[in-house]
Design an enzyme around this catalytic site. Sequence first.
Site, PDB file in Angstrom:
ATOM      1  N   GLY A 165       0.810 -51.905  -5.877  1.00 28.12           N
ATOM      2  CA  GLY A 165       2.090 -51.863  -5.158  1.00 28.12           C
ATOM      3  C   GLY A 165       2.490 -53.191  -4.531  1.00 28.12           C
ATOM      4  O   GLY A 165       3.462 -53.262  -3.792  1.00 28.12           O
ATOM      5  N   GLU A 200      14.068 -54.704 -12.600  1.00 36.56           N
ATOM      6  CA  GLU A 200      14.538 -53.503 -13.278  1.00 36.56           C
ATOM      7  C   GLU A 200      15.333 -52.623 -12.328  1.00 36.56           C
ATOM      8  O   GLU A 200      15.321 -52.822 -11.113  1.00 36.56           O
ATOM      9  CB  GLU A 200      13.384 -52.744 -13.963  1.00 36.56           C
ATOM     10  CG  GLU A 200      12.227 -52.386 -13.074  1.00 36.56           C
ATOM     11  CD  GLU A 200      11.021 -51.796 -13.827  1.00 36.56           C
ATOM     12  OE1 GLU A 200      10.709 -52.191 -14.968  1.00 36.56           O
ATOM     13  OE2 GLU A 200      10.376 -50.920 -13.227  1.00 36.56           O
ATOM     14  N   TYR A 202      16.202 -49.779  -9.940  1.00 37.30           N
ATOM     15  CA  TYR A 202      15.362 -48.964  -9.057  1.00 37.30           C
ATOM     16  C   TYR A 202      15.775 -47.512  -9.256  1.00 37.30           C
ATOM     17  O   TYR A 202      16.923 -47.131  -9.019  1.00 37.30           O
ATOM     18  CB  TYR A 202      15.552 -49.394  -7.596  1.00 37.30           C
ATOM     19  CG  TYR A 202      14.695 -48.579  -6.658  1.00 37.30           C
ATOM     20  CD1 TYR A 202      13.311 -48.736  -6.668  1.00 37.30           C
ATOM     21  CD2 TYR A 202      15.259 -47.637  -5.799  1.00 37.30           C
ATOM     22  CE1 TYR A 202      12.505 -47.970  -5.837  1.00 37.30           C
ATOM     23  CE2 TYR A 202      14.453 -46.865  -4.961  1.00 37.30           C
ATOM     24  CZ  TYR A 202      13.083 -47.041  -4.991  1.00 37.30           C
ATOM     25  OH  TYR A 202      12.280 -46.282  -4.175  1.00 37.30           O
ATOM     26  N   GLU A 275       1.764 -44.833 -17.325  1.00 35.48           N
ATOM     27  CA  GLU A 275       2.524 -44.369 -16.163  1.00 35.48           C
ATOM     28  C   GLU A 275       4.031 -44.360 -16.448  1.00 35.48           C
ATOM     29  O   GLU A 275       4.551 -45.310 -17.025  1.00 35.48           O
ATOM     30  CB  GLU A 275       2.248 -45.279 -14.962  1.00 35.48           C
ATOM     31  CG  GLU A 275       0.791 -45.285 -14.529  1.00 35.48           C
ATOM     32  CD  GLU A 275       0.557 -46.014 -13.210  1.00 35.48           C
ATOM     33  OE1 GLU A 275      -0.384 -45.644 -12.495  1.00 35.48           O
ATOM     34  OE2 GLU A 275       1.321 -46.956 -12.882  1.00 35.48           O
ATOM     35  N   ASN A 290      -2.355 -48.587 -17.306  1.00 33.84           N
ATOM     36  CA  ASN A 290      -3.574 -48.982 -16.591  1.00 33.84           C
ATOM     37  C   ASN A 290      -4.742 -48.870 -17.558  1.00 33.84           C
ATOM     38  O   ASN A 290      -5.114 -47.768 -17.970  1.00 33.84           O
ATOM     39  CB  ASN A 290      -3.808 -48.101 -15.368  1.00 33.84           C
ATOM     40  CG  ASN A 290      -2.834 -48.419 -14.242  1.00 33.84           C
ATOM     41  OD1 ASN A 290      -2.329 -47.541 -13.568  1.00 33.84           O
ATOM     42  ND2 ASN A 290      -2.534 -49.689 -14.038  1.00 33.84           N
ATOM     43  N   ARG A 292      -7.951 -48.725 -17.768  1.00 32.97           N
ATOM     44  CA  ARG A 292      -9.242 -48.470 -17.110  1.00 32.97           C
ATOM     45  C   ARG A 292      -9.303 -46.995 -16.733  1.00 32.97           C
ATOM     46  O   ARG A 292      -8.311 -46.281 -16.848  1.00 32.97           O
ATOM     47  CB  ARG A 292      -9.337 -49.284 -15.829  1.00 32.97           C
ATOM     48  CG  ARG A 292      -8.140 -49.026 -14.910  1.00 32.97           C
ATOM     49  CD  ARG A 292      -8.324 -49.570 -13.527  1.00 32.97           C
ATOM     50  NE  ARG A 292      -7.069 -49.851 -12.853  1.00 32.97           N
ATOM     51  CZ  ARG A 292      -6.287 -48.980 -12.254  1.00 32.97           C
ATOM     52  NH1 ARG A 292      -6.603 -47.706 -12.246  1.00 32.97           N
ATOM     53  NH2 ARG A 292      -5.158 -49.330 -11.682  1.00 32.97           N
ATOM     54  N   VAL A 295      -8.668 -43.862 -10.313  1.00 31.56           N
ATOM     55  CA  VAL A 295      -9.152 -43.133  -9.140  1.00 31.56           C
ATOM     56  C   VAL A 295      -8.948 -41.626  -9.335  1.00 31.56           C
ATOM     57  O   VAL A 295      -9.835 -40.827  -9.048  1.00 31.56           O
ATOM     58  CB  VAL A 295      -8.385 -43.607  -7.879  1.00 31.56           C
ATOM     59  CG1 VAL A 295      -8.704 -42.731  -6.680  1.00 31.56           C
ATOM     60  CG2 VAL A 295      -8.689 -45.068  -7.575  1.00 31.56           C
ATOM     61  N   ARG A 338      -6.576 -38.504  -1.402  1.00 28.80           N
ATOM     62  CA  ARG A 338      -7.394 -39.696  -1.112  1.00 28.80           C
ATOM     63  C   ARG A 338      -7.600 -39.799   0.387  1.00 28.80           C
ATOM     64  O   ARG A 338      -6.637 -39.880   1.155  1.00 28.80           O
ATOM     65  CB  ARG A 338      -6.688 -40.961  -1.582  1.00 28.80           C
ATOM     66  CG  ARG A 338      -6.449 -40.988  -3.068  1.00 28.80           C
ATOM     67  CD  ARG A 338      -5.986 -42.354  -3.484  1.00 28.80           C
ATOM     68  NE  ARG A 338      -5.536 -42.342  -4.867  1.00 28.80           N
ATOM     69  CZ  ARG A 338      -5.316 -43.419  -5.596  1.00 28.80           C
ATOM     70  NH1 ARG A 338      -5.494 -44.615  -5.065  1.00 28.80           N
ATOM     71  NH2 ARG A 338      -4.907 -43.318  -6.841  1.00 28.80           N
TER      72      ARG A 338
END
Length: 448
Positions: A165, A200, A202, A275, A290, A292, A295, A338
Amino acid sequence: MFSKILIANRGEIALRIIRACREMGVQTAVVYSTADKDAAYLKLADQAICIGDPAPAESYLNIPRIISAAEIADVQAIHPGYGFLAENAHFAEVCRSCKIEFIGPPVSAMAAVGDKVACKKLAKKAKVPTVPGSDGAVDDERTALRLAEEIGYPVIIKAAAGGGGRGMRIAHNDVSLQAGLRQAQAEAENAFKNSTVYIEKYIEFGRHVEVQVIADAHGNVCHLWERDCSMQRRHQKLVEESPSPVLKSKVREALCQSAVRLIKAAGYTNAGTVEFLVDKDQNHYLLEVNARIQVEHPVTEQVTGLDLIKEQLRVASGLPLSFKQEQVPQNGHAIEVRINAEDPERKFAPSPGVISELRLPGGPRVRLDTHVYAGYRIPPNYDSMVAKLIVHCPTRAEAISTMRRALGEFHIAPTKTTIPLLMQIMDNQNFQSGDVDTGFIERVMLAK
Ligand code: ADP
């Protein structure tokens, strides 16, 4: 299958990988910094190797020291976890040139999706919808102003190398665009040593919905359905769930197919996440990939019944995926929250130090992924996440009430955490009815 791997990470994800390896009969070596020397999970690995001081550059980001540890431990592969070196194509290349397998995608695929501008270009080729905006980097004000006029305000300025972010600015008019461009470039340079930004549209009142994918080297590319991560603070996820409470089934199918097309176009193998932003009319637009394990992967594990870490190891060792697309269910409803050591009363300032009291939740339908225990000292050097609490129930309403019950059992002191905010989210009527967007928490719940 590998007989021994190195885990180049820390905290709950290091423990998560140790657990998967134990079940598979794969030995583990785990690296640690001096800040983590007392962490209990180190004793669960077959070997633990200190690689340096607390600062990430001296340990978890230090490639030569990690490679030396891999050589000392005599491993065949390295699992990078998430964060740190997980999406560093150079690290993957170094590993493989040392004849150590990197448990992740090929370097070429990492490069193809790693830079957000390059990824958008690939998406266009693969006919995956992207957010309207600049086709490449924007470095001067004139181009930025012209683009904003073309696509219309509000616009968002984003860092090409972005993550977490950071390096993002929303602009509602010419004046805020001019200031935002300079700020975003400076922040991007600071955080990623790369000042490249792009612009881009919003998407207001959008939802963040992402698709888990996994591919092997035998041509099998599967999606494992979606996760809805719209409950965010400062573009950082706090709550993740699967299925999305609002997606129409046609849109779900389109999203999953877009993700698979993009992953195929990138020549990608291993686990990854595509995403998307979904607007009010349920149009979807690619945000980023992403490259990988994420989380929030447990949410997908709960609804599909698969173990993503084990599948990552299988794929990296050259074996095919253990399942076919048609065999991937999306059973029941899973929610993850989280738990960060942050003080909601003090603008979410980190709350490191010793956890002296700890009572953990449990019982039916509750999964807790954490490395902390009573007496554990949270080091001030790393991410503030201390636990992930996951519930899996037949319906969403039951998942919410189980999460409320489990959060109520969770006692942690004197550490301040996000638990009170998470409880407030579970109690929120808009959240319960699925009527939220990525700005909801800040606009409605945290507006004072
Ligand atoms: P990062 O890599 O820093 O996590 P992302 O591109 O994944 O950045 O975006 C993170 C979050 O920022 C998204 O989930 C969303 O809330 C917000 N965001 C990013 N781009 C847009 C956009 N074009 N319109 C609206 N929100 C956006």
